[in-house]
Scaffold this active site. Structure first.
Site, PDB file in Angstrom:
ATOM      1  N   GLU A  43      40.534  38.264  51.286  1.00 20.69           N
ATOM      2  CA  GLU A  43      39.371  37.506  50.636  1.00 20.69           C
ATOM      3  C   GLU A  43      39.681  36.737  49.413  1.00 20.69           C
ATOM      4  O   GLU A  43      39.630  36.974  48.282  1.00 20.69           O
ATOM      5  CB  GLU A  43      38.342  38.479  50.250  1.00 20.69           C
ATOM      6  CG  GLU A  43      37.052  37.853  49.899  1.00 20.69           C
ATOM      7  CD  GLU A  43      36.261  39.120  48.944  1.00 20.69           C
ATOM      8  OE1 GLU A  43      36.639  40.047  48.530  1.00 20.69           O
ATOM      9  OE2 GLU A  43      34.802  39.092  49.070  1.00 20.69           O
ATOM     10  N   GLU A  65      31.361  48.427  46.595  1.00 22.09           N
ATOM     11  CA  GLU A  65      32.333  47.596  46.269  1.00 22.09           C
ATOM     12  C   GLU A  65      32.949  47.647  44.735  1.00 22.09           C
ATOM     13  O   GLU A  65      31.651  47.563  44.010  1.00 22.09           O
ATOM     14  CB  GLU A  65      31.969  46.131  46.522  1.00 22.09           C
ATOM     15  CG  GLU A  65      33.196  45.060  46.225  1.00 22.09           C
ATOM     16  CD  GLU A  65      33.461  43.846  46.932  1.00 22.09           C
ATOM     17  OE1 GLU A  65      32.218  43.433  47.661  1.00 22.09           O
ATOM     18  OE2 GLU A  65      34.463  43.372  46.881  1.00 22.09           O
TER      19      GLU A  65
HETATM   20  O1  LIG Z   1      34.372  40.105  46.049  1.00 26.89           O
HETATM   21  C1  LIG Z   1      33.466  39.218  45.501  1.00 26.89           C
HETATM   22  O2  LIG Z   1      33.992  38.718  44.446  1.00 26.89           O
HETATM   23  C2  LIG Z   1      32.279  39.009  46.068  1.00 26.89           C
HETATM   24  O3  LIG Z   1      31.617  38.190  46.005  1.00 26.89           O
HETATM   25  C3  LIG Z   1      31.613  39.967  46.900  1.00 26.89           C
HETATM   26  O4  LIG Z   1      32.637  40.469  48.113  1.00 26.89           O
END
Ligand SMILES: O=C(O)C(=O)CO
EC number: 5.3.1.22
Length: 256
Positions: free
Chosen positions: A231, A132
């Site tokens: 997200e 990530e």
């Molecule tokens: O994206 C973010 O900030 C996280 O905490 C991990 O996915």
């Protein structure tokens, strides 16, 4: 494109009953859920939701530090096995926070070396790994994998289809902008996309600065067939916010 949502952001600061919430998300069209506590996996699966991503380890302590490789690899291998057992699809890994002189070249090499055996283990378990990209300006001060190029070098260095980039448009808008060109240039390395409005990490609406409709259109044009995981922390009713975000990707090119 399949669409999912992050459990933590959609439930942040809210009293949520898991069953009705997951059912409503599924009925709204979500196909998966991310970073869901394992005790809720059976429920999500019953409702037809895929368990898309699982966090592999603490994001501050990652593969950039060779001194940590032994302990970290054992931990991530166990996470991979538990994720495979529970029917999840991918485990998220991180470079970790900068330490010492923070040299990027050495950190990339350490990530490549440390992740190699873990990637082999994941491949054997039928699990995907995602590295990530995070912002180090606001949410994750010190994080070393805070530019696309850093993550791209690690993914290229490992050189396995099992390890891909998790391109988070919110984090990368904060760090480098230029989302469309970057996605295009690194498309083959990207195995997962996260969304949120920038700079506030809120809804994908016109109160924030990323043109998510255009990003959806670009991904569609490039033939992106992996997950888009929303997200963000909804301002108002979370299922309505999720539906609004998903509509942008359901009808890329502006038909929504
Ligand atoms: O994206 C973010 O900030 C996280 O905490 C991990 O996915």
């Amino acid at each position: 494109m399949r669409q999912s949502f992050a459990w933590w952001s959609f439930t942040a600061g809210r009293e949520v009953e898991p069953a009705p919430f997951l059912r409503a998300a599924a009925e709204a069209g979500a196909q998966g859920v991310e970073m869901l506590p394992p005790e809720l996996w059976p429920l999500a699966r019953e409702l037809g939701l895929s368990i898309v991503t699982v966090t592999g380890h603490k994001l501050e302590e990652g593969f950039n530090d060779p001194a940590r490789h032994g302990v970290l690899s054992d931990h991530v291998r166990r996470t991979i096995d538990a994720a495979a057992e529970g029917g999840a699809e991918a485990v998220i890994v991180f470079a970790g926070n900068r330490f010492g002189d923070g040299d990027d070249e050495r950190a990339v090499a350490a990530c490549v070396e440390g992740l190699g055996p873990v990637v082999e283990h994941a491949q054997g378990a039928g699990m995907r790994l995602l590295m990530e990209l995070l912002n180090s300006k606001v949410d994750h001060p010190g994080q070393q994998c805070d530019r696309t190029e850093f993550g791209a070098q690690v993914v290229r260095g490992v050189g396995s289809p099992t390890l891909k980039l998790l391109y988070d448009g919110y984090h990368m808008q904060l760090m480098e902008g230029d989302l469309s060109r970057t996605i295009k240039a690194n498309f083959e390395l990207i195995g997962h996309v996260h969304t949120a409005g920038a700079p506030g990490r809120r809804d994908l609406d016109d109160r924030q600065e990323i043109n998510w409709r255009a990003i959806a259109g670009l991904l569609d044009h490039l033939g992106y067939d992996q997950w888009v995981g929303h997200e963000f922390i909804p301002r108002g009713e979370p299922i309505a916010a999720l539906s609004q975000a998903m509509a942008l990707f359901d009808a890329p090119g502006g038909k929504a």
